[in-house]
Scaffold this motif. Structure first.
Motif, PDB file in Angstrom:
ATOM      1  N   SER A  87     -22.970   8.343  -9.423  1.00 53.07           N
ATOM      2  CA  SER A  87     -23.098   7.100  -8.673  1.00 53.07           C
ATOM      3  C   SER A  87     -22.731   5.898  -9.538  1.00 53.07           C
ATOM      4  CB  SER A  87     -24.534   6.950  -8.143  1.00 53.07           C
ATOM      5  OG  SER A  87     -24.686   5.743  -7.444  1.00 53.07           O
ATOM      6  N   SER A  88     -23.199   5.900 -10.778  1.00 53.80           N
ATOM      7  CA  SER A  88     -22.900   4.799 -11.687  1.00 53.80           C
ATOM      8  C   SER A  88     -21.400   4.720 -11.983  1.00 53.80           C
ATOM      9  CB  SER A  88     -23.677   4.968 -12.989  1.00 53.80           C
ATOM     10  OG  SER A  88     -23.348   3.957 -13.912  1.00 53.80           O
ATOM     11  N   PHE A  89     -20.779   5.883 -12.216  1.00 45.31           N
ATOM     12  CA  PHE A  89     -19.345   5.913 -12.508  1.00 45.31           C
ATOM     13  C   PHE A  89     -18.528   5.389 -11.328  1.00 45.31           C
ATOM     14  CE2 PHE A  89     -15.372   8.257 -11.788  1.00 45.31           C
ATOM     15  CZ  PHE A  89     -14.618   7.778 -12.849  1.00 45.31           C
ATOM     16  N   LEU A  90     -18.831   5.908 -10.122  1.00 42.71           N
ATOM     17  CA  LEU A  90     -18.054   5.514  -8.949  1.00 42.71           C
ATOM     18  C   LEU A  90     -18.297   4.062  -8.564  1.00 42.71           C
ATOM     19  CD1 LEU A  90     -18.339   8.746  -6.779  1.00 42.71           C
ATOM     20  CD2 LEU A  90     -16.299   7.838  -7.887  1.00 42.71           C
ATOM     21  N   THR A  91     -19.513   3.585  -8.764  1.00 42.99           N
ATOM     22  CA  THR A  91     -19.804   2.180  -8.468  1.00 42.99           C
ATOM     23  C   THR A  91     -18.954   1.258  -9.337  1.00 42.99           C
ATOM     24  OG1 THR A  91     -22.077   2.687  -7.802  1.00 42.99           O
ATOM     25  CG2 THR A  91     -21.597   0.411  -8.417  1.00 42.99           C
ATOM     26  N   ASN A  92     -18.858   1.592 -10.614  1.00 40.29           N
ATOM     27  CA  ASN A  92     -18.064   0.780 -11.534  1.00 40.29           C
ATOM     28  C   ASN A  92     -16.555   0.945 -11.315  1.00 40.29           C
ATOM     29  OD1 ASN A  92     -20.358  -0.217 -12.864  1.00 40.29           O
ATOM     30  ND2 ASN A  92     -20.435   1.564 -14.219  1.00 40.29           N
ATOM     31  N   ALA A  93     -16.153   2.159 -10.944  1.00 41.16           N
ATOM     32  CA  ALA A  93     -14.721   2.445 -10.799  1.00 41.16           C
ATOM     33  C   ALA A  93     -14.162   1.956  -9.466  1.00 41.16           C
ATOM     34  CB  ALA A  93     -14.474   3.948 -10.948  1.00 41.16           C
ATOM     35  N   VAL A  94     -14.932   2.143  -8.403  1.00 40.74           N
ATOM     36  CA  VAL A  94     -14.426   1.843  -7.065  1.00 40.74           C
ATOM     37  C   VAL A  94     -14.548   0.362  -6.731  1.00 40.74           C
ATOM     38  CG1 VAL A  94     -14.718   2.291  -4.594  1.00 40.74           C
ATOM     39  CG2 VAL A  94     -14.915   4.168  -6.245  1.00 40.74           C
ATOM     40  N   GLY A  95     -15.660  -0.256  -7.099  1.00 39.61           N
ATOM     41  CA  GLY A  95     -15.894  -1.654  -6.769  1.00 39.61           C
ATOM     42  C   GLY A  95     -14.777  -2.561  -7.264  1.00 39.61           C
ATOM     43  N   GLY A  96     -14.151  -3.296  -6.342  1.00 37.55           N
ATOM     44  CA  GLY A  96     -13.041  -4.168  -6.685  1.00 37.55           C
ATOM     45  C   GLY A  96     -11.686  -3.495  -6.648  1.00 37.55           C
ATOM     46  N   HIS A  97     -11.671  -2.161  -6.517  1.00 34.85           N
ATOM     47  CA  HIS A  97     -10.405  -1.413  -6.476  1.00 34.85           C
ATOM     48  C   HIS A  97     -10.374  -0.488  -5.253  1.00 34.85           C
ATOM     49  CE1 HIS A  97      -9.766  -2.832 -10.589  1.00 34.85           C
ATOM     50  NE2 HIS A  97     -10.987  -2.403 -10.876  1.00 34.85           N
ATOM     51  N   GLU A  98     -11.050  -0.885  -4.201  1.00 36.90           N
ATOM     52  CA  GLU A  98     -11.191  -0.021  -3.021  1.00 36.90           C
ATOM     53  C   GLU A  98      -9.847   0.335  -2.379  1.00 36.90           C
ATOM     54  OE1 GLU A  98     -14.973  -2.424  -3.431  1.00 36.90           O
ATOM     55  OE2 GLU A  98     -12.813  -2.820  -3.554  1.00 36.90           O
ATOM     56  N   TYR A  99      -8.930  -0.609  -2.352  1.00 38.61           N
ATOM     57  CA  TYR A  99      -7.626  -0.380  -1.715  1.00 38.61           C
ATOM     58  C   TYR A  99      -6.884   0.758  -2.411  1.00 38.61           C
ATOM     59  CZ  TYR A  99      -3.050  -1.589   0.329  1.00 38.61           C
ATOM     60  OH  TYR A  99      -1.851  -1.563   0.997  1.00 38.61           O
ATOM     61  N   LEU A 100      -6.820   0.686  -3.735  1.00 41.64           N
ATOM     62  CA  LEU A 100      -6.108   1.722  -4.492  1.00 41.64           C
ATOM     63  C   LEU A 100      -6.835   3.059  -4.440  1.00 41.64           C
ATOM     64  CD1 LEU A 100      -5.032  -0.391  -7.601  1.00 41.64           C
ATOM     65  CD2 LEU A 100      -3.674   0.196  -5.589  1.00 41.64           C
ATOM     66  N   TRP A 101      -8.161   3.021  -4.527  1.00 43.89           N
ATOM     67  CA  TRP A 101      -8.930   4.249  -4.439  1.00 43.89           C
ATOM     68  C   TRP A 101      -8.780   4.898  -3.053  1.00 43.89           C
ATOM     69  CZ3 TRP A 101     -12.018   7.519  -7.339  1.00 43.89           C
ATOM     70  CH2 TRP A 101     -12.190   7.168  -8.674  1.00 43.89           C
ATOM     71  N   GLY A 102      -8.762   4.068  -2.020  1.00 41.29           N
ATOM     72  CA  GLY A 102      -8.604   4.600  -0.666  1.00 41.29           C
ATOM     73  C   GLY A 102      -7.284   5.324  -0.495  1.00 41.29           C
ATOM     74  N   ILE A 103      -6.215   4.723  -1.028  1.00 42.07           N
ATOM     75  CA  ILE A 103      -4.898   5.361  -0.935  1.00 42.07           C
ATOM     76  C   ILE A 103      -4.829   6.595  -1.838  1.00 42.07           C
ATOM     77  CG2 ILE A 103      -2.443   5.073  -1.464  1.00 42.07           C
ATOM     78  CD1 ILE A 103      -2.721   2.142  -0.670  1.00 42.07           C
ATOM     79  N   GLY A 104      -5.312   6.461  -3.069  1.00 38.26           N
ATOM     80  CA  GLY A 104      -5.194   7.552  -4.040  1.00 38.26           C
ATOM     81  C   GLY A 104      -6.012   8.776  -3.687  1.00 38.26           C
ATOM     82  N   LEU A 105      -7.294   8.587  -3.391  1.00 44.11           N
ATOM     83  CA  LEU A 105      -8.148   9.737  -3.081  1.00 44.11           C
ATOM     84  C   LEU A 105      -7.696  10.426  -1.797  1.00 44.11           C
ATOM     85  CD1 LEU A 105     -10.598  11.379  -3.951  1.00 44.11           C
ATOM     86  CD2 LEU A 105     -12.048   9.826  -2.635  1.00 44.11           C
ATOM     87  N   SER A 106      -7.142   9.656  -0.867  1.00 44.48           N
ATOM     88  CA  SER A 106      -6.665  10.242   0.390  1.00 44.48           C
ATOM     89  C   SER A 106      -5.541  11.243   0.164  1.00 44.48           C
ATOM     90  CB  SER A 106      -6.181   9.140   1.336  1.00 44.48           C
ATOM     91  OG  SER A 106      -7.236   8.285   1.722  1.00 44.48           O
ATOM     92  N   GLN A 107      -4.798  11.079  -0.923  1.00 43.59           N
ATOM     93  CA  GLN A 107      -3.709  12.020  -1.203  1.00 43.59           C
ATOM     94  C   GLN A 107      -4.237  13.374  -1.680  1.00 43.59           C
ATOM     95  OE1 GLN A 107      -0.975  10.652   0.016  1.00 43.59           O
ATOM     96  NE2 GLN A 107      -2.328   8.869   0.195  1.00 43.59           N
ATOM     97  N   LEU A 108      -5.514  13.414  -2.033  1.00 43.65           N
ATOM     98  CA  LEU A 108      -6.129  14.673  -2.465  1.00 43.65           C
ATOM     99  C   LEU A 108      -6.947  15.326  -1.368  1.00 43.65           C
ATOM    100  CD1 LEU A 108      -7.390  13.588  -6.018  1.00 43.65           C
ATOM    101  CD2 LEU A 108      -5.282  14.816  -5.442  1.00 43.65           C
ATOM    102  N   ILE A 109      -7.685  14.503  -0.589  1.00 46.66           N
ATOM    103  CA  ILE A 109      -8.596  15.083   0.402  1.00 46.66           C
ATOM    104  C   ILE A 109      -8.405  14.486   1.801  1.00 46.66           C
ATOM    105  CG2 ILE A 109     -10.344  15.672  -1.303  1.00 46.66           C
ATOM    106  CD1 ILE A 109     -11.911  13.195  -0.457  1.00 46.66           C
ATOM    107  N   SER A 110      -7.370  13.671   2.013  1.00 48.85           N
ATOM    108  CA  SER A 110      -7.068  13.019   3.282  1.00 48.85           C
ATOM    109  C   SER A 110      -7.956  11.785   3.485  1.00 48.85           C
ATOM    110  CB  SER A 110      -7.214  13.993   4.453  1.00 48.85           C
ATOM    111  OG  SER A 110      -6.782  13.404   5.650  1.00 48.85           O
ATOM    112  N   ASN A 111      -7.515  10.894   4.389  1.00 51.19           N
ATOM    113  CA  ASN A 111      -8.177   9.589   4.494  1.00 51.19           C
ATOM    114  C   ASN A 111      -9.553   9.614   5.154  1.00 51.19           C
ATOM    115  OD1 ASN A 111      -7.187  10.109   7.066  1.00 51.19           O
ATOM    116  ND2 ASN A 111      -5.874   8.296   7.162  1.00 51.19           N
ATOM    117  N   VAL A 112      -9.792  10.576   6.042  1.00 53.21           N
ATOM    118  CA  VAL A 112     -11.106  10.626   6.696  1.00 53.21           C
ATOM    119  C   VAL A 112     -12.214  10.953   5.689  1.00 53.21           C
ATOM    120  CG1 VAL A 112     -12.500  11.757   8.453  1.00 53.21           C
ATOM    121  CG2 VAL A 112     -10.128  11.173   8.951  1.00 53.21           C
ATOM    122  N   PRO A 113     -12.121  12.071   4.960  1.00 51.15           N
ATOM    123  CA  PRO A 113     -13.162  12.351   3.959  1.00 51.15           C
ATOM    124  C   PRO A 113     -13.188  11.322   2.834  1.00 51.15           C
ATOM    125  CG  PRO A 113     -11.396  13.976   3.837  1.00 51.15           C
ATOM    126  CD  PRO A 113     -11.189  13.210   5.090  1.00 51.15           C
TER     127      PRO A 113
END
Length: 380
Positions: A275-301
């Motif tokens: 939780s601590s890692f993802l909070t620091n990594a995702v916060g402020g970079h949601e757009y890039l994380w949304g696009i990037g992670l979707s390429q691994l597990i799709s946009n819904v999950p």
């Protein structure tokens, strides 16, 4: 066991979700709070929507539009009709259902008219239309439904924030269509195909019931009523009374996939290290994380996993709604499009991926930066 393995092979996203849920239960010891952390509201709403849309498909609700398409004689005209048929219908019947309706029709009509060379470019643009058209409405896609339900923003606010992406995508799609036929904008097509689908007079009652149930679901989503279990009960009772066979066709695989990713997200959020890692990594970079992670597990999950760590919901929403332009994995709707095509052309899988990737990336490169800037400076 063989049937289970065959199912997991056929539904790789389900396999990924089951594995993710199992690993998360090992990483974080589950307790009674896990049940309460699952978004049952979204699951029940999605069940209602999927069931009623199966009724739409069974009763050929869009038959008048299909009949109209067969009267068109211009390639530019029929391509605009088919692509924007997906664009507009996806807002209301979800992006995957709109593709299920229009992609087979495109293949049928272009084959009948001797225009098979245009099938791949047009259905690739239909895929873009499904991804970008559906983003306007909260119920246009499963990820929109989930994020809208969690956001607390009004329906009007949601639509207003998505409107610039929707309008610009419509304009850009129009340009892509004209570019496809740039050598001969007056190219014609002679259609003689018969889809074999019509409205049966004796099924009028079922069509009326499904349209009323769809209106009820939309009202339930928009109003955010706390009486959504009552709405679910009405939908279930109506389907049992008028057309219980539809319940067997509901996409329970997608529902189970959602449930597994809800478990995964809850367990990861409950683990202090992750939780601590993802909070620091995702916060402020949601757009890039949304696009990037979707390429691994799709946009819904990806939406479900990233939401608990999001500071800028607009950025996450814009990201996951753009992810389907990057690869076939980015959106489940793209996978559906691929499946429909390879059923008609079993040896055309690689050809589909080449054309799909070329057209989708051309669109993505144009919209990615404006989408990012908009998400940073116009938040919910």
């Amino acid at each position: 066991m063989r049937k289970l393995l065959a199912l997991l092979k056929r539904e790789p996203m389900l396999a990924v979700s089951l594995l993710a849920a199992a690993l998360s239960l090992l990483i974080t010891k589950p307790d009674i709070t896990l049940i309460g952390s699952i978004d049952w509201h979204t699951l029940v709403t999605l069940f209602m929507m999927l069931t009623v849309l199966e009724g739409f498909k069974k009763e050929n609700i869009f038959w008048p539009l299909i009949r109209l398409s067969q009267k068109l004689t211009s390639m530019v005209g029929i391509s605009f009709f088919l692509i924007f048929g997906v664009f507009f219908s996806s807002m209301f019947v979800t992006n995957d259902v709109s593709l299920i309706i229009f992609v087979p029709l495109t293949i049928l009509l272009f084959r009948a008219g001797g225009k098979e060379a245009y099938i791949l470019p047009v259905i690739s643009m239909e895929n873009i239309a499904a991804v970008r058209g559906s983003l306007l409405m909260p119920f246009g896609s499963p990820q929109n439904l989930f994020l809208f339900g969690r956001s607390g923003i009004s329906f009007g606010c949601f639509v207003l924030h998505m409107l610039p992406l929707w309008i610009s995508s419509a304009i850009l799609l129009s340009g892509f269509i004209l570019l496809l036929y740039r050598k001969n904008l007056r190219e014609t097509i002679a259609l003689t195909a018969n889809t074999g689908k019509t409205w049966l007079p004796e099924r009028k009652k079922q069509r009326v019931v499904y349209l009323c149930l769809f209106a009820l679901i939309v009202a339930t989503i928009i109003s955010r009523t706390t009486y959504w279990p009552v709405a679910a009960g009405i939908v279930l009772a109506a389907v049992l009374a008028f057309d219980r066979e539809v319940l067997a066709k509901t996409d329970y695989v997608l529902l189970l996939t959602f449930l597994c990713f809800f478990v995964f997200s809850s367990q990861i959020a409950a683990n202090e290290t992750f939780s601590s890692f993802l909070t620091n990594a995702v916060g402020g970079h949601e757009y890039l994380w949304g696009i990037g992670l979707s390429q691994l597990i799709s946009n819904v999950p990806a939406s479900i996993v990233l939401y608990p760590f999001t500071e800028n919901l607009a950025a996450l929403l814009y990201g996951v709604d753009t992810a389907g332009l990057c690869s076939i994995i980015g959106s489940l709707a793209s996978v559906i499009n691929y499946r429909i095509y390879v059923r008609s052309y079993p040896d055309g899988g690689m050809r589909f991926l080449r054309v799909f990737t070329l057209i989708s990336w051309a669109f993505f490169l144009i919209v990615a930066v404006p989408g990012y800037l908009l998400s940073q400076y116009w938040r919910f």
